[in-house]
Design an enzyme around this catalytic site. Structure first.
Site, PDB file in Angstrom:
ATOM      1  N   ASP A   1       5.069  -7.891   0.899  1.00 33.18           N
ATOM      2  CA  ASP A   1       5.371  -6.825   1.866  1.00 33.18           C
ATOM      3  C   ASP A   1       6.100  -7.560   2.991  1.00 33.18           C
ATOM      4  O   ASP A   1       6.681  -8.631   2.749  1.00 33.18           O
ATOM      5  CB  ASP A   1       4.081  -6.133   2.356  1.00 33.18           C
ATOM      6  CG  ASP A   1       4.360  -4.829   3.117  1.00 33.18           C
ATOM      7  OD1 ASP A   1       4.613  -3.800   2.474  1.00 33.18           O
ATOM      8  OD2 ASP A   1       4.347  -4.841   4.356  1.00 33.18           O
TER       9      ASP A   1
ATOM     10  N   LYS B   1      -4.393  -3.272   0.134  1.00 37.13           N
ATOM     11  CA  LYS B   1      -3.383  -3.930   0.978  1.00 37.13           C
ATOM     12  C   LYS B   1      -4.070  -5.075   1.692  1.00 37.13           C
ATOM     13  O   LYS B   1      -5.277  -5.035   1.922  1.00 37.13           O
ATOM     14  CB  LYS B   1      -2.846  -2.941   2.025  1.00 37.13           C
ATOM     15  CG  LYS B   1      -1.499  -3.322   2.584  1.00 37.13           C
ATOM     16  CD  LYS B   1      -0.374  -2.795   1.719  1.00 37.13           C
ATOM     17  CE  LYS B   1       0.976  -3.266   2.120  1.00 37.13           C
ATOM     18  NZ  LYS B   1       2.032  -2.553   1.376  1.00 37.13           N
TER      19      LYS B   1
HETATM   20  P1  NDP Z   1      10.853  -8.029   4.885  1.00 37.96           P
HETATM   21  O1  NDP Z   1       9.911  -8.973   5.544  1.00 37.96           O
HETATM   22  O2  NDP Z   1      11.700  -8.515   3.765  1.00 37.96           O
HETATM   23  O3  NDP Z   1      11.805  -7.373   5.969  1.00 37.96           O
HETATM   24  C1  NDP Z   1      11.268  -6.673   7.058  1.00 37.96           C
HETATM   25  C2  NDP Z   1      12.397  -6.192   7.927  1.00 37.96           C
HETATM   26  O4  NDP Z   1      11.884  -5.289   8.901  1.00 37.96           O
HETATM   27  C3  NDP Z   1      13.045  -7.305   8.696  1.00 37.96           C
HETATM   28  O5  NDP Z   1      14.382  -6.981   8.913  1.00 37.96           O
HETATM   29  C4  NDP Z   1      12.242  -7.303   9.994  1.00 37.96           C
HETATM   30  O6  NDP Z   1      12.918  -7.866  11.105  1.00 37.96           O
HETATM   31  C5  NDP Z   1      12.040  -5.834  10.203  1.00 37.96           C
HETATM   32  N1  NDP Z   1      10.803  -5.650  10.982  1.00 37.96           N
HETATM   33  C6  NDP Z   1       9.557  -6.063  10.669  1.00 37.96           C
HETATM   34  N2  NDP Z   1       8.673  -5.732  11.622  1.00 37.96           N
HETATM   35  C7  NDP Z   1       9.390  -5.111  12.566  1.00 37.96           C
HETATM   36  C8  NDP Z   1       9.049  -4.533  13.802  1.00 37.96           C
HETATM   37  N3  NDP Z   1       7.776  -4.533  14.269  1.00 37.96           N
HETATM   38  N4  NDP Z   1      10.045  -3.947  14.520  1.00 37.96           N
HETATM   39  C9  NDP Z   1      11.326  -3.930  14.036  1.00 37.96           C
HETATM   40  N5  NDP Z   1      11.705  -4.480  12.870  1.00 37.96           N
HETATM   41  C10 NDP Z   1      10.751  -5.061  12.155  1.00 37.96           C
HETATM   42  O7  NDP Z   1       9.956  -6.797   4.422  1.00 37.96           O
HETATM   43  P2  NDP Z   1      10.284  -5.660   3.350  1.00 37.96           P
HETATM   44  O8  NDP Z   1      11.740  -5.384   3.312  1.00 37.96           O
HETATM   45  O9  NDP Z   1       9.569  -6.006   2.113  1.00 37.96           O
HETATM   46  O10 NDP Z   1       9.515  -4.419   4.000  1.00 37.96           O
HETATM   47  C11 NDP Z   1      10.151  -3.458   4.838  1.00 37.96           C
HETATM   48  C12 NDP Z   1       9.339  -2.174   4.821  1.00 37.96           C
HETATM   49  O11 NDP Z   1       9.289  -1.669   3.479  1.00 37.96           O
HETATM   50  C13 NDP Z   1       7.895  -2.288   5.271  1.00 37.96           C
HETATM   51  O12 NDP Z   1       7.512  -1.084   5.904  1.00 37.96           O
HETATM   52  C14 NDP Z   1       7.132  -2.402   3.954  1.00 37.96           C
HETATM   53  O13 NDP Z   1       5.791  -2.009   4.089  1.00 37.96           O
HETATM   54  C15 NDP Z   1       7.927  -1.439   3.101  1.00 37.96           C
HETATM   55  N6  NDP Z   1       7.812  -1.598   1.653  1.00 37.96           N
HETATM   56  C16 NDP Z   1       8.059  -2.778   1.048  1.00 37.96           C
HETATM   57  C17 NDP Z   1       7.974  -2.891  -0.325  1.00 37.96           C
HETATM   58  C18 NDP Z   1       8.314  -4.140  -1.052  1.00 37.96           C
HETATM   59  O14 NDP Z   1       8.294  -4.106  -2.282  1.00 37.96           O
HETATM   60  N7  NDP Z   1       8.656  -5.222  -0.396  1.00 37.96           N
HETATM   61  C19 NDP Z   1       7.538  -1.744  -1.160  1.00 37.96           C
HETATM   62  C20 NDP Z   1       7.371  -0.519  -0.429  1.00 37.96           C
HETATM   63  C21 NDP Z   1       7.485  -0.472   0.926  1.00 37.96           C
HETATM   64  P3  NDP Z   1      12.430  -9.273  11.699  1.00 37.96           P
HETATM   65  O15 NDP Z   1      13.015 -10.301  10.780  1.00 37.96           O
HETATM   66  O16 NDP Z   1      12.969  -9.330  13.076  1.00 37.96           O
HETATM   67  O17 NDP Z   1      10.918  -9.256  11.674  1.00 37.96           O
HETATM   68  O1  2IT Z   2       4.108  -0.937   0.105  1.00 38.13           O
HETATM   69  C1  2IT Z   2       4.272  -1.279  -1.080  1.00 38.13           C
HETATM   70  O2  2IT Z   2       4.271  -0.444  -2.000  1.00 38.13           O
HETATM   71  C2  2IT Z   2       4.467  -2.703  -1.375  1.00 38.13           C
HETATM   72  N1  2IT Z   2       4.522  -3.517  -0.446  1.00 38.13           N
HETATM   73  C3  2IT Z   2       4.559  -3.173  -2.800  1.00 38.13           C
HETATM   74  C4  2IT Z   2       3.200  -3.290  -3.414  1.00 38.13           C
HETATM   75  C5  2IT Z   2       3.157  -3.924  -4.764  1.00 38.13           C
HETATM   76  O3  2IT Z   2       2.035  -4.144  -5.239  1.00 38.13           O
HETATM   77  O4  2IT Z   2       4.200  -4.190  -5.376  1.00 38.13           O
END
Ligand code: NDP
Ligand code: 2IT
Length: 449
Positions: free
Chosen positions: A161, A121
């Site tokens: 992420d 990461k």
């Molecule tokens: P995005 O940046 O697309 O969206 C993040 C969302 O979470 C936004 O709505 C953001 O709001 C909110 N957010 C971020 N930080 C905070 C905080 N400190 N407090 C409250 N809200 C917050 O990210 P993703 O959708 O990709 O990721 C969301 C979650 O999913 C994370 O935990 C990530 O690690 C996990 N994840 C993502 C994967 C992926 O493929 N993208 C895979 C597996 C897990 P704001 O705009 O206000 O910051």
């Molecule tokens: O937390 C996660 O699994 C991710 N942000 C996606 C990682 C990836 O390599 O697609």
């Protein structure tokens, strides 16, 4: 090492990392007891220590020609079963503890996918919010000017992420290609016309809903007609809502770090398209939703409260926390149960605090921990790597079918492993043990390295 003390003594300030390690240590105790080899090989001491940590300076120039300096990291946690694989997070809260917890979780998550990927990461405390495209581009280029020497399609393959989506992956890839003078699958989450995979943007959200559907199927139920609380409004939340609609469920909320929207009538396809436009094109805030749909309610975040009203004030059967770590505390967990929620599928990484997880398990909630429930994203990243290696693109149905099969298999593996170790229905024990055994057996095969 059966205690967290080894980790807390060495890095006393890494709270999130301790939290992630504690959960795994507690789950795998029976495995260590049955296999003295693991203790003799000091496997716990080895698995909690990253193979490599890279920390670097990222200087960049804003549109007013002012120079800024951010801090960036890549944690290369474990390469026992494949090249390091895992996302990059750009968010002001990013620090070593958060990235180590994410890298540690990623090791076991990637093992559960059954694809050959190690865990890593990275990211930076850079905040893309409010920055122009050109500022984001200059930051990404400076970030990659250092990172490129540490990664490669067979070494370490980053992805997105929080704060890193298609735009950032594009700028990062462009700079990698220029510096390395090669066009390879060094990043996943690429756009479709230059090496990306169909279904990768959708994969984490879809996978989390497929996992919830599998958990419900174990009680002969479906998602049809279920009211679903969703948090977050980014990549994961958006495609969680899309798949919920496909399967006949009703998403009723979404959020950002400033507050949340509750839409009693349900968020239908047209409303979801509006959310996607608002977040992805306008890069706006969720509060703006009520300007178009005044019947919905916007609840600003209140830091004074000891709970989040999103998890307390709205009746639902399912919850899909899809924003960030520790967004459900112990009180929130109890509030969810009191409000009728009995399915929790974690799109985010570690969104529930330790005590909250215990409350879910004690109350027989169908609780899918992040490392199992959100593994769909990295799974399709693995499939993107396969397609890049073959220089082929699979059609949408093929990738989606593979994703479904992977999520089904992860669910089955968690169920069977939990049962085998005397904790039927406990997906936390199932996920931690199944991922752990696969990784540590590979480490032992490969000697002390
Ligand atoms: P995005 O940046 O697309 O969206 C993040 C969302 O979470 C936004 O709505 C953001 O709001 C909110 N957010 C971020 N930080 C905070 C905080 N400190 N407090 C409250 N809200 C917050 O990210 P993703 O959708 O990709 O990721 C969301 C979650 O999913 C994370 O935990 C990530 O690690 C996990 N994840 C993502 C994967 C992926 O493929 N993208 C895979 C597996 C897990 P704001 O705009 O206000 O910051
Ligand atoms: O937390 C996660 O699994 C991710 N942000 C996606 C990682 C990836 O390599 O697609």
């Amino acid at each position: 090492m059966d205690s967290i003390k080894f980790v807390t003594d060495r890095d006393p300030d890494e709270r999130e990392f301790h939290q992630a390690v504690t959960e795994v240590i507690e789950s795998v105790k029976p495995v260590l007891d049955q296999n003295p080899l693991y203790r003799n090989e000091s496997i716990m001491e080895r698995i909690v220590e990253p193979e490599r940590v890279i920390m670097f300076r990222v200087p960049w120039v804003d549109d007013q020609k002012k120079v800024h300096v951010n801090r960036a990291f890549r944690i290369e946690m474990n390469s026992a079963i494949g090249p390091y694989k895992g996302g990059l997070r750009f968010h002001p809260s990013v620090n070593l503890s958060i990235l180590k917890f994410l890298a540690f979780e990623q090791v076991f998550k990637n093992a559960l996918t059954s694809l050959p990927m190690g865990g890593g990461k990275g990211g930076s405390d850079f905040d893309p919010k409010g920055k122009s495209d050109m500022e984001v581009m200059r930051f990404c280029q400076s970030f990659m000017a250092e990172l490129y020497r540490h990664i490669g399609p067979n070494t370490d393959v980053p992805a997105g992420d929080i704060g890193v989506g298609a735009r950032e992956i594009g700028y990062l890839f462009g700079m990698y290609k220029k510096l390395a003078n090669e066009f390879t699958g060094v990043l996943t989450g690429k756009s479709l016309n230059w090496g990306g995979s169909l279904i990768r943007p959708e994969a984490t959200g879809y996978g989390s809903v497929y996992f919830a559907a599998e958990m419900l199927a174990s009680r002969n139920e479906t998602l049809e007609g279920k009211r679903c609380l969703v948090s977050g409004s980014g990549n994961v939340a958006q495609f969680t809502m899309e798949k919920l609609l496909d399967l006949g469920a009703t998403p009723i909320s979404f959020s950002d770090s400033s507050g949340y929207i509750y839409d009693e009538a349900g968020i239908d396809r047209e409303k979801l398209d509006h959310v996607m436009y608002l977040k992805n094109i306008q890069r706006g805030r969720v509060s703006e939703y009520v300007e178009t749909y005044p019947e919905a309610v916007y609840v600003p975040q209140n830091q004074e409260l000891d709970h989040n009203p999103l998890w307390k004030d709205h009746k639902a059967e399912c919850a899909f926390p899809s924003a960030t770590q520790n967004e459900i505390n112990a009180r929130d967990a109890q509030n969810l149960i009191d409000n009728g929620v009995y399915v929790v599928s974690e799109g985010a990484n570690m969104p529930t605090v330790h005590q909250g997880i215990e409350i879910f398990l004690d109350n027989k909630v169908l609780y899918g921990p992040g490392k199992a429930a959100n593994a769909g994203g990295v799974s399709v990243s693995g499939l993107e790597m396969s397609q890049n290696s073959m220089r082929l693109n699979w059609p949408k149905e093929e990738v989606d079918n593979r994703l479904k099969t992977i999520m089904k298999n992860i669910h089955r593996m968690c169920m069977e492993t939990a049962e085998q170790y005397g904790s039927p229905g406990n997906y936390v024990v199932g996920a931690n043990i199944a991922g752990f055994v696969k990784v540590v057996d590979a480490m032992i095969d490969q000697g002390v390295v």
